[in-house]
Scaffold this active site. Structure first.
Site, PDB file in Angstrom:
ATOM      1  CG  ASP A  22      -1.996  -0.901   1.258  1.00  0.00           C
ATOM      2  OD1 ASP A  22      -2.691  -0.954   0.233  1.00  0.00           O
ATOM      3  OD2 ASP A  22      -2.196  -1.591   2.268  1.00  0.00           O
ATOM      4  CB  CYS A  23       3.600   2.157   1.976  1.00  0.00           C
ATOM      5  SG  CYS A  23       2.402   1.949   3.303  1.00  0.00           S
TER       6      CYS A  23
END
Ligand code: BGC
Ligand code: NOJ
Length: 817
Positions: free
Chosen positions: A487-488
């Site tokens: 997600d990052c």
């Protein structure tokens, strides 16, 4: 140092001191009514949806960390001393204390001043309520005159609104009190047809329903005025903060024991039968009263508790193993499977690190959770697959999450995660491999929850693959979109404004940044789709997807190979991420695990070389870190990953979710010693002795363990709700122990430590029980050379799904070089 110990026989973890480094929690309920409970009775309850149907209030990030919950106070009416048998909230020094977290229940007990008290909390199967079974014994030589006070704080249903909209909330609270039952009915007058209730089996000496009256102004939970003075106020909430407290007088002779039952429940009435008398504002209690009466009876409570225990025995018996390693046995047989049920039920919504407000059920998360859950209750896995796929976008993409109550997808925590759709193929594949239920592929399923848009589930899977094929970047690799599994890693985000969410802001067009990870995932998923298409007699489609997978593999070799490992991605400028040419973040774990799991590099030594690189650059004694070197500063072109201090979370933390990808990859190259070593490094039970460092529960996985760049290397964080549960379960059961579900049956292909002489797996599969004994006389790591089924030798290592029979099927597998 330890704070308790395992009892594998009773399937419990027993905590023997209350001041654990962090709250050590458990889940109550496994169907529609849920609660989280800490070892000091903290936590809260909700019906189905932790955000939209919150029953009791909880304040996160509090000091002390865990305050607010299902509290009981005992008061000695002669000395006026009062205490909490669960330690919190009074934190009185107890003579002894014990919390037993078990399968779907928690028992917390202690002794203080020779008064022994114990409460068992659980949710009966099939009900929307929780029981607190309280037992108190007087070990004094003299009679004891005690008062017992219960305490819960009602939440005004929508937990988000409850925590923010005070100008309204302080004026809406309403309750009714009848026959000792406290009914919480805020907003019942208008658009709600549900209420909560809190009942007690004893005659009451009093009650309170207004929090501030019970506590007293400027008092806190550790010294409520009602408890201190030994008498309730009989307060009736009208606005402000509805609360539930019963006051019971308990007089005990020496040696006498008394049992008192409390029920906290959720109930719905038909919309046209909400009130009785009709047209009044009084709750119609006709349907709830029998439920309350039933569970205020100790005999019925005992029956319900026994049923819960048998339910869990039955679920866990689906897969039981006996190996030479106690930690593997314990995790597979009890806790890892149990955690898989929790992640399946909660996704990433409600834990002590997920507020229940922020996230619903994740598309990618829930599909992965299936891997660890599907064998236990396949029917619920089927339902989940159909719910998830009904939120799929027409493009084949996905809403990143949906709310369990409405089952509608939404973009609240971002959209355009280009890996999402592939997890659906893996989820469906896992389900069919477990059940042989090919019919699911013909189920008509909506797109975007739109009536009339139904297409067979199979079509959804095809669109998943096409989604990527229609979104390839300059190198022919899949465009990454918002992010992929990580997600990052936000390569199109370029966020320079405080407060922006990395998951919802997009500042670049997204036509350049590509993901090697998605490429690997694509190959893995496409291979499942090929097998599925073939089974459906769609040979041309099967050929087409196979060709696409092969093409993608070629692209990975061409543009995704860095010489000693796989590249991670290409950024918005077309520059590699996770390559030796990078200044930081030269090697990432995800593309290594995923590409090898997809079979890339298995034939030409690249997989082995890659795994050596992982061992050299990423492995630590506490697990395998996500990347190295950690990002020491913020790189605007990388996004959130470089926002974390080195060693935490996606920035070179040990992200336990993807350690099993490497474990599986190691088994694929036949390295059982190393696979099991990696498995053990993050196995929470194997880390029990370092609880002071690890800090999270020793019975469940945490999302993250601080990596070697962090000063707290080895400290776990964010326990319970993580894909780590399913993937580790999958890795140990299907790849190390190697009893692997496949479309046509069970494959037996263990890849184990050479020093294991034997192990046995008992596994239910498509209506039969298989008892599989694996023998390893010559210290091999892999290689089933002889396989017998009920004494008869079979060719190969596939156990077909036999017709249902009453006796277990006995299988013997011998490993030889
Ligand atoms: C967190 C990630 C998490 C994601 C979920 C991010 O802010 O750092 O670890 O997976 O939110 O949306
Ligand atoms: C947690 C999220 O729930 C999951 O979907 C994601 O893959 C990992 N974080 C890694 O960022």
């Amino acid at each position: 140092m330890r704070y308790g110990h395992f009892d594998d026989r009773t399937r419990e973890y027993i905590i023997t001191r209350p001041d654990t480094p962090l709250p050590w929690i458990n889940y109550l309920g496994c169907e529609s009514y849920f609660g989280i409970i800490s070892n000091t009775a903290g936590g809260y309850s909700f019906y189905r949806d932790a955000r939209l149907r919150r029953l009791t209030r909880y304040r996160y990030n509090n000091a002390p960390f865990d305050i607010g919950g299902r509290y009981l106070y005992l008061r000695d009416n002669e000395t006026r001393k009062f205490w909490s048998p669960s330690w919190q909230p009074t934190r009185t020094k107890l003579d002894n204390y014990e919390c037993r977290h078990g399968m779907g229940y928690t028992t917390i007990g202690s002794t203080f001043g020779k008064i022994e008290a114990q409460t068992t909390y659980f949710v009966p199967l099939g009900e929307t309520l929780e029981i607190w079974k309280f037992k108190v014994t007087n070990h004094r030589k003299n009679p004891a005159k005690l008062s017992l006070f219960s305490s819960i704080e009602f939440c005004l249903w929508d937990a988000q609104d409850d925590a923010t909209n005070f100008q309204r909330n302080f004026s809406t609270g309403q309750v009714e009190i009848l026959d000792g039952v406290i009914y919480h009915k805020t907003e019942y007058r208008e658009r709600r047809n549900h209420f909560a209730y809190f009942a007690c089996s004893e005659k009451l000496a009093g009650f309170d329903t207004q929090r501030n009256t019970f506590l007293g102004a400027y008092h806190s939970w550790d010294n409520p005025v009602a408890v201190a003075r030994g008498k309730s106020f009989n307060s009736v909430a009208y606005g402000w903060a509805p609360h539930g407290s019963h006051h019971v007088k308990v007089n005990l002779k020496p040696g006498q024991t008394k049992e008192i039952i409390f029920i906290l429940g959720y109930h719905e009435n038909p919309v046209n039968k909400k009130f009785n008398p009709p047209n009044s504002q009084t709750i119609n209690k006709a349907t709830v009263k029998p439920v309350i009466a039933k569970y205020l009876d100790g005999g019925n409570v005992a029956v319900a508790f026994q049923a819960l225990r048998e339910h869990w025995d039955c679920l866990l018996n689906t897969y039981q193993v006996k190996t030479p390693d106690i930690h593997a046995n314990r995790m597979v047989n009890i806790w890892n499977a149990y955690q898989c049920m929790a992640t399946f039920n909660m996704s990433r919504s409600a834990s002590f690190y997920e507020s229940g407000i922020g996230r619903g059920l994740g598309f990618r998360d829930s599909n992965q959770d299936l891997l660890g859950f599907v064998h236990m209750v396949p029917s619920r896995a089927r339902e989940r697959i159909l719910d998830l796929s009904a939120t799929q976008l027409k493009t084949g993409g996905a809403f990143h999450q949906y709310q369990p109550l409405t089952k509608r997808g939404n973009d609240d925590i971002g959209s355009g995660f280009n890996d999402d759709p592939h997890w659906l193929i893996l989820g469906v594949g896992a389900y069919i491999k477990e059940t042989g239920d090919w019919g699911i592929l013909d189920e008509p399923v909506q797109f975007e929850n739109e009536a009339g848009s139904e297409k067979p589930l199979y079509e959804h899977l095809c669109r998943s693959v096409n989604y990527t094929l229609e979104r390839l970047g300059p190198h022919g690799l899949p465009l990454i979109g918002r992010a992929d599994w990580n997600d990052c890693l936000n390569l199109n985000c370029f966020s320079d404004t405080p407060g922006q969410s990395f998951q919802t802001i997009t500042n670049k067009e997204g036509k350049v940044a590509e993901s090697v990870f998605i490429a690997g995932l694509f190959v893995l998923a496409a291979k499942d789709l090929v097998a599925i298409a073939k089974k459906r007699g769609l040979d041309d489609e099967a050929k087409h997807y196979l060709a696409e997978a092969a093409k993608m593999e070629k692209v990975i070799y061409q543009h995704g190979w860095d010489g000693e490992w796989f590249v991670r991605a290409y950024d918005n400028f077309g520059k590699p991420v996770g390559s030796k040419v990078c200044e930081e973040g030269k090697i990432f774990i995800e593309s290594q695990g995923m590409c090898i799991m997809a079979g890339v590099g298995l034939d030409d030594g690249k997989a082995k070389l890659t795994l050596e690189s992982v061992n050299k650059h990423l492995a630590t004694k506490h697990g395998i870190v996500l990347q190295q070197p950690a990002y020491s500063k913020y790189y605007i072109e990388m996004g959130e990953i470089s926002s974390y201090p080195p060693g935490y979370k996606e920035n070179a933390g040990i992200f336990c979710h993807n350690n099993p990808w490497i474990i599986i990859a190691e088994t694929m190259v036949g390295n059982g010693n190393r696979a099991f070593d990696y498995y053990s490094r993050i196995n929470p039970s194997a880390r029990e002795n370092i609880s002071d460092l690890h800090r999270c529960e020793p019975y469940v996985y945490a999302q993250m363990i601080a990596g070697r760049d962090a000063p707290t290397h080895g400290e776990a964080k964010n326990s319970w709700l993580t894909g780590t549960a399913a993937w580790n379960y999958f890795a140990i059961t299907q790849w190390i122990l190697g009893i692997r579900t496949d479309f046509d049956g069970l494959v037996v292909d263990p890849v184990i430590p050479a020093k294991w002489k034997s192990f046995t797996v008992t596994r239910k599969f498509r209506g039969n029980t298989y008892i599989i004994e694996v023998k390893n006389p010559n210290g091999q790591q892999r290689g089933v050379k002889r396989l017998t089924v009920d004494g008869k030798q079979v060719v190969g290592n596939l156990l077909p799904a036999f017709p249902q029979q009453t006796n277990p099927i006995r299988v013997e597998a011998i490993l030889e070089s």
